[in-house]
Write a protein that holds these residues in place. Structure first.
Motif, short mmCIF file in Angstrom:
data_model
loop_
_atom_site.label_atom_id
_atom_site.label_comp_id
_atom_site.label_asym_id
_atom_site.label_seq_id
_atom_site.Cartn_x
_atom_site.Cartn_y
_atom_site.Cartn_z
N VAL A 105 1.31 -0.98 -0.34
CA VAL A 105 -0.24 0.01 0.12
C VAL A 105 0.93 1.27 0.55
CG1 VAL A 105 -1.83 0.83 0.72
CG2 VAL A 105 -1.75 -1.06 1.13
N LYS A 106 0.70 1.95 -0.99
CA LYS A 106 1.66 2.97 -0.71
C LYS A 106 0.93 4.25 0.29
CE LYS A 106 1.90 4.14 -5.73
NZ LYS A 106 1.74 2.07 -6.13
N PRO A 107 1.93 5.58 0.43
CA PRO A 107 2.02 5.68 1.68
C PRO A 107 0.82 6.89 1.65
CG PRO A 107 3.94 5.86 1.44
CD PRO A 107 3.08 5.35 0.28
N SER A 108 0.10 7.18 2.94
CA SER A 108 -1.46 8.33 2.47
C SER A 108 -2.11 8.01 2.09
CB SER A 108 -1.41 9.76 1.52
OG SER A 108 -1.32 9.49 0.24
N GLU A 109 -2.05 6.90 0.87
CA GLU A 109 -3.28 5.74 1.12
C GLU A 109 -4.12 4.88 2.17
OE1 GLU A 109 -2.42 5.35 -3.25
OE2 GLU A 109 -2.79 3.83 -2.65
N THR A 110 -5.39 3.88 1.51
CA THR A 110 -6.21 3.00 2.29
C THR A 110 -5.33 1.54 2.43
OG1 THR A 110 -7.46 5.20 3.16
CG2 THR A 110 -8.84 2.71 3.87
N LEU A 111 -5.00 1.28 3.61
CA LEU A 111 -5.26 -0.04 3.92
C LEU A 111 -6.37 -1.06 4.02
CD1 LEU A 111 -2.64 -1.95 6.36
CD2 LEU A 111 -4.69 -2.79 6.06
N SER A 112 -6.26 -2.26 3.25
CA SER A 112 -7.98 -2.77 3.14
C SER A 112 -7.35 -4.32 3.11
CB SER A 112 -8.86 -2.39 2.12
OG SER A 112 -9.44 -1.07 2.37
#
Lengths: 110, 117
Positions: B12-19
């Motif tokens: 996951v990229k920084p600042s994005e949302t982990l799902s």
């Protein structure tokens, strides 16, 4: 820095007994149930002890748990090489309103 | 017997949302405290939160502003969303079935999520 304090490592010879301590405070261990887990890399932790001293089905009586005041202890007798793993304690912390775990103890069976 | 399996992106990229999603097999998802717990590399376990009964949730205050746990009982799944991730959120994420007195059994095998650009 974990809320519950465990020794980083313990060791003992096969067939011997070892204890792992878990130290907390009145807001967690002192006022909550303690559980213990065995964790091998690449797998999910396995429950060993719940509600301070109860063993789930399938866990041998070589594993025992106790609690006194703000500390808890996991005991393992008849050590086997297969017992080498990381061990964690856990409890609810009423001040933090969160579940907390110890930092883990690596057991080496020499 | 009940088994749990985590699934979702490993990067996951920084600042994005982990799902992440946890699928429960061998038993009902009704009752219990369906939980998420993580372990950063080289560190101990950290409780993230749980969902129980008709969707009531409880989150670790240290993560509460970024966490959402939901469930789909028809699919026997429950899910974790963690927003605005940073490298500090890199960890193995476990799902587990919990009880009211804060113990967990069983656990999923865990899934490594790395936060990196």
């Amino acid at each position: 820095q974990s809320v519950l304090t465990q020794p980083p490592s313990v060791s003992a010879a096969p067939g011997q007994k070892v204890t792992i301590s878990c130290s907390g405070s009145s807001s967690n261990i002192g006022n909550s149930y303690v559980s213990w887990y065995r964790h091998l890399p690449g797998t999910g932790p396995q429950l060993l002890i719940f509600d301070n001293n109860k063993r789930p089905s399938g866990i041998p009586d070589r594993f025992s748990g106790s609690k006194s005041g703000t500390s808890a202890t996991l005991g393992i007798t008849g050590l086997q090489t297969g017992d080498e793993a990381d061990y964690y304690c856990g409890a609810w912390d009423s001040s933090l309103s969160a579940g907390v775990f110890g930092g883990g103890t690596k057991l080496t069976v020499l | 017997q009940v088994q749990l399996q985590e699934s979702g992106p490993g990067l996951v990229k920084p600042s994005e949302t982990l799902s992440l999603t946890c699928t429960v097999s061998g038993g009902s998802i009704s009752g219990y405290y369906w939980s998420w717990i993580r372990q950063p590399p080289g560190k101990g376990l950290e409780w993230i939160g749980y969902i129980y009964k008709s969707g009531t949730t409880n989150y670790n205050p240290s993560l509460e502003s970024r966490v959402t746990i939901s469930q789909d009982t028809s699919k026997r799944q429950f899910s974790l969303r963690l927003s605005s991730v940073t490298a500090a959120d890199t960890a193995v994420y476990f799902c587990a079935r919990g009880e009211w007195s804060f113990w967990f059994n069983p656990w999923g095998q865990g899934t490594l999520v790395t936060v990196s650009s």
